[in-house]
Design a protein around this motif. Structure first.
Motif, PDB file in Angstrom:
ATOM      1  N   GLN A  53       0.829  -1.203   0.000  1.00  0.00           N
ATOM      2  CA  GLN A  53       0.000   0.000   0.000  1.00  0.00           C
ATOM      3  C   GLN A  53       0.862   1.251   0.000  1.00  0.00           C
ATOM      4  O   GLN A  53       0.545   2.239  -0.679  1.00  0.00           O
ATOM      5  N   LEU A  54       1.953   1.207   0.772  1.00  0.00           N
ATOM      6  CA  LEU A  54       2.860   2.359   0.803  1.00  0.00           C
ATOM      7  C   LEU A  54       3.467   2.607  -0.566  1.00  0.00           C
ATOM      8  O   LEU A  54       3.548   3.754  -1.027  1.00  0.00           O
ATOM      9  N   GLY A  55       3.883   1.519  -1.242  1.00  0.00           N
ATOM     10  CA  GLY A  55       4.441   1.665  -2.581  1.00  0.00           C
ATOM     11  C   GLY A  55       3.428   2.231  -3.561  1.00  0.00           C
ATOM     12  O   GLY A  55       3.767   3.078  -4.394  1.00  0.00           O
ATOM     13  N   GLN A  56       2.180   1.782  -3.442  1.00  0.00           N
ATOM     14  CA  GLN A  56       1.127   2.292  -4.316  1.00  0.00           C
ATOM     15  C   GLN A  56       0.872   3.768  -4.062  1.00  0.00           C
ATOM     16  O   GLN A  56       0.675   4.548  -5.001  1.00  0.00           O
ATOM     17  N   ARG A  57       0.881   4.150  -2.771  1.00  0.00           N
ATOM     18  CA  ARG A  57       0.668   5.567  -2.439  1.00  0.00           C
ATOM     19  C   ARG A  57       1.802   6.424  -3.002  1.00  0.00           C
ATOM     20  O   ARG A  57       1.561   7.519  -3.536  1.00  0.00           O
TER      21      ARG A  57
END
Length: 214
Positions: A53-57
């Motif tokens: 999720q952090l990478g997507q954000r």
């Protein structure tokens, strides 16, 4: 005389509770191990989900950041073609440029240059309050003048400084000429400033806008 076996001398009061507690304790330990193993797996899954999720954000924010200058270019190209922004009167651009840079916090500068070498821009510098507006036109001759701009958009009456300037020789303008009808990133360049001891580095997203004569 023979001694009684050891177990025969152990009290039932001690044996019975121990016989009941040990199996329960073993079950508890076994369950604890299972929970720990599952917990480690769940923690690993949760950690993986968090990083995904952090990478997507980060990807989303980076894409938005990179796309923002392109949207501003398309907006100003539309304003030029519709007659709202007049390339022959760059002084009238100051209010629009202020509104745009005040609205788009991720952008350091928004500007425009003409084939005649005239230019204008509104810029924010890191660690400073307010903005700076620059103008070069027929009134300034070969010099570009820089004015302080308050956070609410009031332009100072006296310039902070001036220096010789030709927009057509700047890397961002040359990149616009070379790209012809597409948007492109310029090379990294030193951003000139009248009051700066050390110039800042800039990277421009440029877009050429042509009139009917080309």
């Amino acid at each position: 005389m023979t001694r009684a076996p050891l177990l025969s001398r152990v009290s039932l009061r001690a044996v019975v509770p121990l016989a009941m507690v040990v199996p329960v304790l073993l079950v508890v330990i076994a369950l604890g191990v299972i929970v720990w193993i599952n917990g480690r797996a769940s923690a690993s899954d949760l950690e993986r989900q968090i990083f995904d999720q952090l990478g997507q954000r980060i990807d989303q924010r980076l894409s938005e950041f990179i796309e923002m200058p392109s949207r501003i270019n398309r907006l100003n190209a539309h304003l030029i073609r519709s007659g709202v922004l007049d390339p022959a009167d760059l002084r009238s651009w100051s209010e629009t440029l202020y509104q745009q840079i005040d609205a788009f916090e991720g952008v350091s500068s928004i500007g425009f240059g003409t084939p005649e070498g005239h230019a204008t821009w509104m810029i924010r510098y890191g660690g400073e309050v307010g903005y700076e507006w620059a103008i070069q036109d027929d009134q300034t001759g070969s010099q570009i003048y820089e004015y302080g701009v308050t956070p609410d958009g009031q332009i100072g009456r006296l310039p902070r400084g001036s220096y010789p300037f030709d927009a057509t020789q700047r890397p961002w303008y040359l990149a616009g000429v070379e790209t012809q009808d597409q948007q492109a990133w310029s090379e990294v360049f030193a951003w000139a400033r009248a009051t700066a001891e050390i110039p800042e580095l800039g990277l421009g997203r440029v877009m050429p806008v042509y009139d009917e004569s080309g």
